[in-house]
Design a protein around this motif. Sequence first.
Motif, short mmCIF file in Angstrom:
data_model
loop_
_atom_site.label_atom_id
_atom_site.label_comp_id
_atom_site.label_asym_id
_atom_site.label_seq_id
_atom_site.Cartn_x
_atom_site.Cartn_y
_atom_site.Cartn_z
N GLY A 127 44.88 51.97 30.61
CA GLY A 127 44.34 53.17 29.98
C GLY A 127 42.87 53.38 30.26
O GLY A 127 42.21 52.60 30.94
N ARG A 128 42.37 54.46 29.70
CA ARG A 128 40.98 54.85 29.90
C ARG A 128 40.01 53.80 29.36
O ARG A 128 39.02 53.48 30.01
CB ARG A 128 40.71 56.19 29.22
N HIS A 129 40.28 53.26 28.19
CA HIS A 129 39.38 52.26 27.63
C HIS A 129 39.34 51.01 28.52
O HIS A 129 38.27 50.41 28.70
CB HIS A 129 39.78 51.89 26.20
N ASP A 130 40.49 50.63 29.06
CA ASP A 130 40.54 49.48 29.96
C ASP A 130 39.65 49.74 31.18
O ASP A 130 38.86 48.88 31.59
CB ASP A 130 41.98 49.24 30.44
N GLU A 163 37.13 51.83 31.45
CA GLU A 163 35.71 51.89 31.07
C GLU A 163 35.14 50.49 30.85
O GLU A 163 33.99 50.22 31.20
CB GLU A 163 35.55 52.75 29.81
N LEU A 164 35.94 49.60 30.28
CA LEU A 164 35.47 48.23 30.05
C LEU A 164 35.31 47.50 31.38
O LEU A 164 34.31 46.81 31.59
CB LEU A 164 36.44 47.48 29.14
N VAL A 165 36.27 47.65 32.28
CA VAL A 165 36.16 47.01 33.59
C VAL A 165 34.92 47.54 34.32
O VAL A 165 34.16 46.78 34.91
CB VAL A 165 37.45 47.21 34.41
N GLU A 166 34.70 48.83 34.25
CA GLU A 166 33.51 49.42 34.88
C GLU A 166 32.24 48.86 34.25
O GLU A 166 31.27 48.55 34.94
CB GLU A 166 33.53 50.94 34.76
N ARG A 167 32.22 48.74 32.93
CA ARG A 167 31.02 48.27 32.23
C ARG A 167 30.61 46.88 32.71
O ARG A 167 29.44 46.60 32.92
CB ARG A 167 31.30 48.27 30.72
N ILE A 227 43.14 46.43 24.77
CA ILE A 227 41.91 45.94 25.39
C ILE A 227 40.79 45.76 24.37
O ILE A 227 39.91 44.93 24.55
CB ILE A 227 41.49 46.87 26.56
N TRP A 228 40.83 46.50 23.27
CA TRP A 228 39.81 46.34 22.22
C TRP A 228 39.71 44.88 21.81
O TRP A 228 38.63 44.36 21.58
CB TRP A 228 40.15 47.17 20.99
N GLN A 229 40.87 44.22 21.66
CA GLN A 229 40.87 42.84 21.19
C GLN A 229 40.26 41.87 22.18
O GLN A 229 39.94 40.73 21.81
CB GLN A 229 42.30 42.38 20.89
N ALA A 230 40.10 42.27 23.43
CA ALA A 230 39.48 41.41 24.43
C ALA A 230 37.96 41.35 24.25
O ALA A 230 37.30 40.52 24.86
CB ALA A 230 39.84 41.87 25.83
#
Length: 189
Positions: A31-34, A36-40, A112-115
């Motif tokens: 998903g989008r959050h995943d 964004e986190l990988v990009e971050r 992914i939030w829990q990661a």
Amino acid sequence: PATPSRTASGSVAVPGARARVARAGRIYVEGRHDAELVERVWGDDLRVEGVVVEYLEGVDDLPALVDAFAPGPDARLGVLVDHLVPGSKESRIAAAVSSPHALVVGHPYIDIWQAVKPASVGIDAWPDVPRGQDWKTGTCRALGWPTDTGAAWHRRILPAVRTYKDLEPALLGRVEELIDFVTAPPEAG
């Protein structure tokens, strides 16, 4: 001598490096959050390597998506799956992917939030949300946050991630494994 600067993933930064032309291979995330986190955390590294991350909006159709991508020796596909634990729906879907040029890995978290380490977000632990409830909405409620999950992600969780140290090891290893897989040179044959 000056200490070399590091990227958010902990890699040695390459000063002045330009983004490489994108490889044919890709990394898919749910998903989008995943994404964004990988990009971050890994964005600088991915640009140097020419790796593009795309989000799928779920993995229910993963085998068909992999077939449509048609991975090969010069176009490997890596896939990061949430909640990839034995017996889960996600594990059955991942097992149906059979290409030797596709690698499906996952982490044990429902989302992914829990990661993201709870301490990084300023909480003691991620709450337990009863089955049948949307996990993100239930998490927001349990933490006393407004139930706008997009706002919770963009205002509270993602900004709390500055480096790989803010993430759980179970995610770190999987993303690094995918990057290694899609950037490996084609095997001589």
